[in-house]
Design a protein around this motif. Structure first.
Motif, PDB file in Angstrom:
ATOM      1  N   UNK A 439       0.839  -1.204   0.000  1.00  0.00           N
ATOM      2  CA  UNK A 439       0.000   0.000   0.000  1.00  0.00           C
ATOM      3  C   UNK A 439       0.871   1.250   0.000  1.00  0.00           C
ATOM      4  N   UNK A 440       1.931   1.232   0.778  1.00  0.00           N
ATOM      5  CA  UNK A 440       2.825   2.396   0.799  1.00  0.00           C
ATOM      6  C   UNK A 440       3.515   2.589  -0.550  1.00  0.00           C
ATOM      7  N   UNK A 441       3.905   1.483  -1.186  1.00  0.00           N
ATOM      8  CA  UNK A 441       4.521   1.585  -2.516  1.00  0.00           C
ATOM      9  C   UNK A 441       3.564   2.238  -3.496  1.00  0.00           C
ATOM     10  N   UNK A 442       2.298   1.818  -3.438  1.00  0.00           N
ATOM     11  CA  UNK A 442       1.316   2.327  -4.390  1.00  0.00           C
ATOM     12  C   UNK A 442       0.921   3.768  -4.096  1.00  0.00           C
ATOM     13  N   UNK A 443       0.772   4.093  -2.816  1.00  0.00           N
ATOM     14  CA  UNK A 443       0.174   5.376  -2.442  1.00  0.00           C
ATOM     15  C   UNK A 443       1.175   6.450  -2.039  1.00  0.00           C
ATOM     16  N   UNK A 444       2.380   6.065  -1.625  1.00  0.00           N
ATOM     17  CA  UNK A 444       3.282   7.061  -1.052  1.00  0.00           C
ATOM     18  C   UNK A 444       4.731   6.820  -1.454  1.00  0.00           C
ATOM     19  N   UNK A 445       4.976   6.651  -2.744  1.00  0.00           N
ATOM     20  CA  UNK A 445       6.346   6.461  -3.211  1.00  0.00           C
ATOM     21  C   UNK A 445       6.469   6.975  -4.639  1.00  0.00           C
ATOM     22  N   UNK A 446       7.685   7.277  -5.093  1.00  0.00           N
ATOM     23  CA  UNK A 446       7.873   7.677  -6.488  1.00  0.00           C
ATOM     24  C   UNK A 446       7.376   6.608  -7.463  1.00  0.00           C
ATOM     25  N   UNK A 447       7.535   5.331  -7.100  1.00  0.00           N
ATOM     26  CA  UNK A 447       7.042   4.247  -7.945  1.00  0.00           C
ATOM     27  C   UNK A 447       5.531   4.345  -8.114  1.00  0.00           C
ATOM     28  N   UNK A 448       4.827   4.615  -6.998  1.00  0.00           N
ATOM     29  CA  UNK A 448       3.376   4.749  -7.052  1.00  0.00           C
ATOM     30  C   UNK A 448       2.949   5.918  -7.924  1.00  0.00           C
ATOM     31  N   UNK A 449       3.705   7.011  -7.841  1.00  0.00           N
ATOM     32  CA  UNK A 449       3.384   8.181  -8.665  1.00  0.00           C
ATOM     33  C   UNK A 449       3.580   7.862 -10.142  1.00  0.00           C
ATOM     34  N   UNK A 450       4.616   7.099 -10.428  1.00  0.00           N
ATOM     35  CA  UNK A 450       4.852   6.683 -11.818  1.00  0.00           C
ATOM     36  C   UNK A 450       3.725   5.785 -12.309  1.00  0.00           C
ATOM     37  N   UNK A 451       3.249   4.886 -11.448  1.00  0.00           N
ATOM     38  CA  UNK A 451       2.132   4.010 -11.811  1.00  0.00           C
ATOM     39  C   UNK A 451       0.868   4.833 -12.066  1.00  0.00           C
ATOM     40  N   UNK A 452       0.649   5.874 -11.257  1.00  0.00           N
ATOM     41  CA  UNK A 452      -0.530   6.725 -11.466  1.00  0.00           C
ATOM     42  C   UNK A 452      -0.443   7.454 -12.804  1.00  0.00           C
ATOM     43  N   UNK A 453       0.760   7.904 -13.156  1.00  0.00           N
ATOM     44  CA  UNK A 453       0.933   8.570 -14.452  1.00  0.00           C
ATOM     45  C   UNK A 453       0.671   7.611 -15.604  1.00  0.00           C
ATOM     46  N   UNK A 454       1.192   6.385 -15.469  1.00  0.00           N
ATOM     47  CA  UNK A 454       0.970   5.380 -16.508  1.00  0.00           C
ATOM     48  C   UNK A 454      -0.514   5.030 -16.599  1.00  0.00           C
TER      49      UNK A 454
END
Length: 485
Positions: A439-454
């Motif tokens: 959940x932290x990876x998805x919601x509160x990390x640069x990786x999560x932000x990249x996934x949201x952009x994709x």
């Protein structure tokens, strides 16, 4: 799609469409959305099902109303008493397999009333078109001989990736080609862009033996087929729709249309100025949260988690320190409509940060809300498509059926999500620490932000596909042209 389309026909002389869904909530929802799309071309559409299921699916409609489509009609068949008892949500001894057995029995029960309806309607039109769930082939096949003006189109409820990867594996085994040579063959045969990972979940691990046999029996009856429909979009699954098209053409089972998403891609948001009684409380709660800060947690209508797993999930949500909406009613063991037991003091400790709901929620509106930044899902194809349409990345937790392969599509092919459940370790309890970290990876990390952009890019492509001139709109026009030729 508006109703002022160019295909307007005299219902007594041209075409009538009959839609026959499998009696499971996700299948009913999808095919009702498809019925709406077909009715938007001013074609008469009959939606067939048991009365209790039709009543339930009507209650769950989001983004449109049946009254907006005057050519859409519901043909309800009274449910047998045994079916009603098997789906009783208060039954103390209820199990998931009771629901599966009830659905398979209902499919057999609908054979006669469906056949009677088709015979009756066949005299009122030049062409009677049946769009049946691929799990309802045996329900409609009795009418194939007696009804001479009948055309049958199969609808497949899962992703094109799921079916295409299965077909690819079946072909390799049928041709007895070693895996390393098959990879070489794939370079020359697979459509450009098609990626099929080496290790995929096997059907025997995803389906119960009884249900898998039921599916195989339906597939054996697919010889009579004029075409195939997927709730998919070529903007995201084009190579897999192309592969299926090649295979079905060789098997003489007609063309393939990817005309998804069926669900409305934009949901009208009710503002605070609207009548408060018509707006779900969770949307008012979301209004108060920062943009992209909330993870939505829902496992659909057929998932059962053990008490131990529920506790681990609750602790993972709490430890993540992220805001969340958690729909827990449908997770109740045995489908009993009662309050489930969560860790002592859990609700008090997450008050304000977490919203726990034990009832139906407007999923499309939640996913559409600006405050929603992620979706922890079982990866049913309905939920996957609804999430992709709205540019929301997924934390994948597949349970059964097509869900494990859908999860791989999301995480490994489209790369719009992260995995929580490893299918190879599906019998193990997922610990709170694993859930917390995901959940932290998805919601509160640069990786999560990249996934949201994709995910936002995918959502944009999907929305454009159903607009005038978009690929899904053109596919839908092509299907309508086929049945009204």
């Amino acid at each position: 799609m508006n109703s002022a389309r160019k295909y307007i026909y005299d219902t007594k002389t041209k075409v009538i469409v009959v839609v026959v869904p499998f009696v499971a909530q996700g299948h009913l929802n999808l095919l009702l959305h498809l019925s709406r799309l077909i009715a938007s071309y001013n074609l008469p559409v009959y939606f067939v099902g048991l009365s209790v299921d039709i009543a339930a699916v009507k209650r769950r409609i989001e983004g449109w109303a049946p009254s907006e489509y005057p050519t859409l009609r519901f043909h309800d068949v009274p449910a047998p008493p045994t079916y009603l008892s098997n789906i009783n949500p208060t039954a103390e001894s209820q199990s998931y397999m009771d629901f599966v057995a009830a659905a398979m029995n209902a499919a057999a029960y609908l054979r006669r009333p469906t056949g009677d309806l088709l015979k009756e309607l066949s005299s009122e039109c030049e062409r009677l078109v049946v769009v049946n769930d691929a799990l309802m082939v045996n329900t409609v096949k009795d009418a194939v001989g007696p009804v001479r003006n009948l055309e049958i189109y199969n609808f497949y409820v899962g992703s094109a990736f799921h079916d295409a990867s299965l077909v690819w594996e079946v072909l390799r085994k049928a041709l007895h080609i070693p895996s390393f040579l098959w990879k070489l063959v794939g370079r020359f045969v697979l459509p450009a862009g098609a990626v099929i990972p080496d290790l995929l979940p096997t059907p025997s691990t995803c389906f119960s033996p009884e249900f898998f046999k039921f599916i195989v029996d339906q597939r054996k009856s697919h010889a009579v087929c004029n075409g195939n429909i997927y709730d998919s979009c070529r903007a995201i699954e084009g190579p897999y729709l192309d592969l299926l098209g090649m295979v079905y053409k060789l098997a003489r089972k007609g063309p393939v249309w990817g005309i998804g998403p069926f669900n409305p891609v934009v949901t009208k948001q009710k503002s605070n100025d609207d009548c408060s009684s018509s707006r779900h409380k969770c949307l008012e709660w979301l209004d108060k949260q920062p943009p992209k800060s909330v993870i939505f947690v829902s496992f659909g209508t057929q998932t059962i988690l053990s008490d131990h797993q529920l506790y681990e999930l609750a602790e993972g949500l709490e430890q993540s320190s992220q805001s969340f909406i958690w729909v827990v009613k449908d997770l109740t063991k045995g489908y009993k409509n009662t309050k489930i037991k969560l860790p002592a003091g859990f609700e008090e400790r997450v008050k304000g940060r977490g919203l726990i709901i034990r009832d139906w929620v407007p999923q499309l509106e939640i996913l559409d809300h600006i405050s929603t930044g992620g979706f922890l899902s079982h990866c049913g194809w309905n939920s996957c498509m609804e999430s992709m349409c709205r540019g929301v990345p997924l934390a994948t937790w597949p349970i059964q059926y097509d869900q494990p392969r859908n999860a791989i599509l999301i995480t490994e092919v489209l790369k719009t999500g992260i995995p929580i459940r490893d299918w190879e370790r599906r019998d193990e309890i997922i610990r709170s620490s694993t859930i917390r970290n995901a959940i932290r990876r998805l919601m509160a990390s640069p990786e999560g932000e990249e996934l949201r952009n994709k995910a936002a890019q995918v959502g944009k492509a999907v929305k454009e596909s159903v607009m005038e001139g978009g690929i899904s709109r053109l596919e839908m026009d092509s299907f309508i042209a086929q049945i009204t030729r």
